[in-house]
Design a protein around this motif. Sequence first.
Motif, short mmCIF file in Angstrom:
data_model
loop_
_atom_site.label_atom_id
_atom_site.label_comp_id
_atom_site.label_asym_id
_atom_site.label_seq_id
_atom_site.Cartn_x
_atom_site.Cartn_y
_atom_site.Cartn_z
N ASP A 32 49.81 19.32 102.50
CA ASP A 32 51.25 19.06 103.16
C ASP A 32 52.45 19.01 102.36
OD1 ASP A 32 52.23 17.66 105.84
OD2 ASP A 32 53.28 16.47 104.13
N GLU A 33 53.46 19.40 102.63
CA GLU A 33 54.72 19.46 102.10
C GLU A 33 55.48 18.32 102.85
OE1 GLU A 33 57.86 22.30 99.93
OE2 GLU A 33 57.84 22.71 102.16
N SER A 40 57.31 14.10 113.35
CA SER A 40 56.49 12.74 113.28
C SER A 40 57.35 11.99 112.56
CB SER A 40 55.07 13.08 112.74
OG SER A 40 54.44 13.87 113.43
N PHE A 166 52.04 25.12 101.73
CA PHE A 166 50.88 25.96 101.82
C PHE A 166 51.42 27.23 101.83
CE2 PHE A 166 48.12 28.54 104.03
CZ PHE A 166 46.77 28.21 103.71
C1 LIG Z 1 63.82 13.77 118.47
C2 LIG Z 1 62.46 13.75 118.68
C3 LIG Z 1 62.05 12.88 119.83
C4 LIG Z 1 60.78 12.79 120.03
N1 LIG Z 1 60.27 11.67 120.76
C5 LIG Z 1 59.07 11.43 121.28
C6 LIG Z 1 58.33 10.30 121.99
O1 LIG Z 1 59.30 9.66 122.36
N2 LIG Z 1 57.20 10.40 122.33
C7 LIG Z 1 56.49 11.34 121.94
O2 LIG Z 1 55.08 11.11 122.05
N3 LIG Z 1 56.56 12.37 121.12
C8 LIG Z 1 57.84 12.44 120.82
N4 LIG Z 1 58.21 13.58 119.74
C9 LIG Z 1 57.26 14.75 119.59
C10 LIG Z 1 56.49 14.22 118.75
O3 LIG Z 1 57.04 13.74 117.34
C11 LIG Z 1 55.47 15.55 118.20
O4 LIG Z 1 54.91 15.91 119.37
C12 LIG Z 1 54.60 15.05 116.91
O5 LIG Z 1 55.09 14.35 115.93
C13 LIG Z 1 54.28 16.55 116.44
O6 LIG Z 1 53.44 16.09 115.25
P1 LIG Z 1 52.80 17.34 114.49
O7 LIG Z 1 51.73 16.89 113.56
O8 LIG Z 1 52.05 18.35 115.43
O9 LIG Z 1 54.10 17.97 113.86
P2 LIG Z 1 55.19 17.49 112.55
O10 LIG Z 1 55.45 15.98 112.74
O11 LIG Z 1 56.10 18.49 112.41
O12 LIG Z 1 54.24 17.75 111.24
C14 LIG Z 1 53.72 18.73 110.57
C15 LIG Z 1 53.50 18.59 109.04
O13 LIG Z 1 52.98 19.72 108.46
C16 LIG Z 1 53.81 20.05 107.52
N5 LIG Z 1 53.90 21.49 107.07
C17 LIG Z 1 54.20 22.46 108.08
N6 LIG Z 1 54.11 23.91 107.38
C18 LIG Z 1 53.63 23.43 106.03
C19 LIG Z 1 53.26 24.23 105.01
N7 LIG Z 1 53.41 25.76 105.23
N8 LIG Z 1 52.80 23.84 104.00
C20 LIG Z 1 52.73 22.15 103.91
N9 LIG Z 1 52.95 21.50 105.02
C21 LIG Z 1 53.54 21.97 106.09
C22 LIG Z 1 55.18 19.63 107.55
O14 LIG Z 1 55.82 19.22 106.58
C23 LIG Z 1 54.79 18.31 108.53
O15 LIG Z 1 54.49 17.18 107.38
C24 LIG Z 1 59.85 13.82 119.65
C25 LIG Z 1 60.01 14.70 118.74
C26 LIG Z 1 61.30 14.72 118.37
C27 LIG Z 1 61.70 15.84 117.47
#
Ligand SMILES: Cc1cc2nc3c(=O)[nH]c(=O)nc-3n(C[C@H](O)[C@H](O)[C@H](O)COP(=O)(O)OP(=O)(O)OC[C@H]3O[C@@H](n4cnc5c(N)ncnc54)[C@H](O)[C@@H]3O)c2cc1C
Length: 346
Positions: A32-33, A40, A166
């Motif tokens: 993870d970067e 999140s 990655f």
């Molecule tokens: C403004 C906002 C408000 C929100 N409010 C709510 C809410 O009230 N309630 C709710 O349930 N949800 C809410 N959400 C949605 C919720 O935040 C997301 O559904 C959830 O955080 C997604 O998690 P994830 O792990 O899929 O993605 P992310 O949190 O984006 O994590 C992905 C990770 O992968 C890493 N990554 C990606 N590509 C690479 C690579 N090539 N190499 C290394 N690392 C990589 C990224 O750096 C990151 O650390 C909100 C979102 C936003 C933007």
Amino acid sequence: MKTDFIIVGNGLAGSLLAWNLLQFEKKVVIIDEFNNTAASQVSAGIFLPITGRRIVRTWMADELLAEVKTLFTELGKLNGETYLHEMPVVEIPASVKEWNEWQQRASSPDISKYISRFLEPNAIESINCPYGAIELKNSGYLNISKCVNFLRKLYLDKEILIEEKFNFANLQYSDKINYKDVKADKIIFCEGAEGVNNPFFNYLPFQLSKGEILTISCNTLSEKQILNHGIFILPIGNQLFRVGSTYEWNDLTTNTTESARNNLNEKLQAVLKTDFEIIEHKAGIRPSVKERRPFIGMHPKHKNIGIFNGLGTKGVMLAPYFSKHFAWHLAHEKPLMADVDIARFS
Ligand SMILES: Cc1cc2nc3c(=O)[nH]c(=O)nc-3n(C[C@H](O)[C@H](O)[C@H](O)COP(=O)(O)OP(=O)(O)OC[C@H]3O[C@@H](n4cnc5c(N)ncnc54)[C@H](O)[C@@H]3O)c2cc1C
């Protein structure tokens, strides 16, 4: 280094999938970067069992809520922290019509079981609520960034998290997965919004949306409830509140914009009777999906390459249940639910 699974991404999806695989005594290496604009890190983290203007029960609400409470309470106990804050969401209708819709929908047992009470007009101090308000239960918020950053530290201490970007050019895949010096049986991508650029899964119907969110300071608002009046006003302690979020589908940068700030500011001024000060403004991209169901499962051709993504606007509700569900599938071959299995697109 040998492992069972490589997980790419340590947001809510990747960190909880890793957690569940570790509970099954599987070996995991996470790549993870860190990115402070990842969803999140920016998210409000609100969870509630009723969705949208049509006032409908969230899909699988009770099953999802049970896992939300169990998992985040358990994670909090590990280091004496509170990640999950249960509190009512108070809906403030914008018109008599909206108020009547709530009254009407409350006649359905599916909805009424999540309503604590109807409040009289102007019952809430510091708030304009001329049509009354509806207090919901089984709701609250998760401090997502605090929880994910705790897991990040845990994985760094266990030396199973590699902090780097990655790079697909370094991935070799046939029967086994090789990435630099890591050999694994399977690789699972949990990249959030970056998933649209993944060469194995860019055929999936993502519909990313940008969200902007403010932190305000306000001395007179109650810190015991989340208010919803088109925007959420969420107490995070010390008289600070998070306010959001906007929705934007064209500009998918993580730059904050003047127009979103003005929009949230105007809505705040309409609902608050009291002064406030904006102290922070952030933007992030939600990994949303056209048909609002997560993307889970293995690539149709490359059976050792998988995805856990598409948590959209409901990461908090979906991630605990479906990270466990996917871990059962990966560790014990339990079939995936058809609604979330990416086989539905092949
Ligand atoms: C403004 C906002 C408000 C929100 N409010 C709510 C809410 O009230 N309630 C709710 O349930 N949800 C809410 N959400 C949605 C919720 O935040 C997301 O559904 C959830 O955080 C997604 O998690 P994830 O792990 O899929 O993605 P992310 O949190 O984006 O994590 C992905 C990770 O992968 C890493 N990554 C990606 N590509 C690479 C690579 N090539 N190499 C290394 N690392 C990589 C990224 O750096 C990151 O650390 C909100 C979102 C936003 C933007």
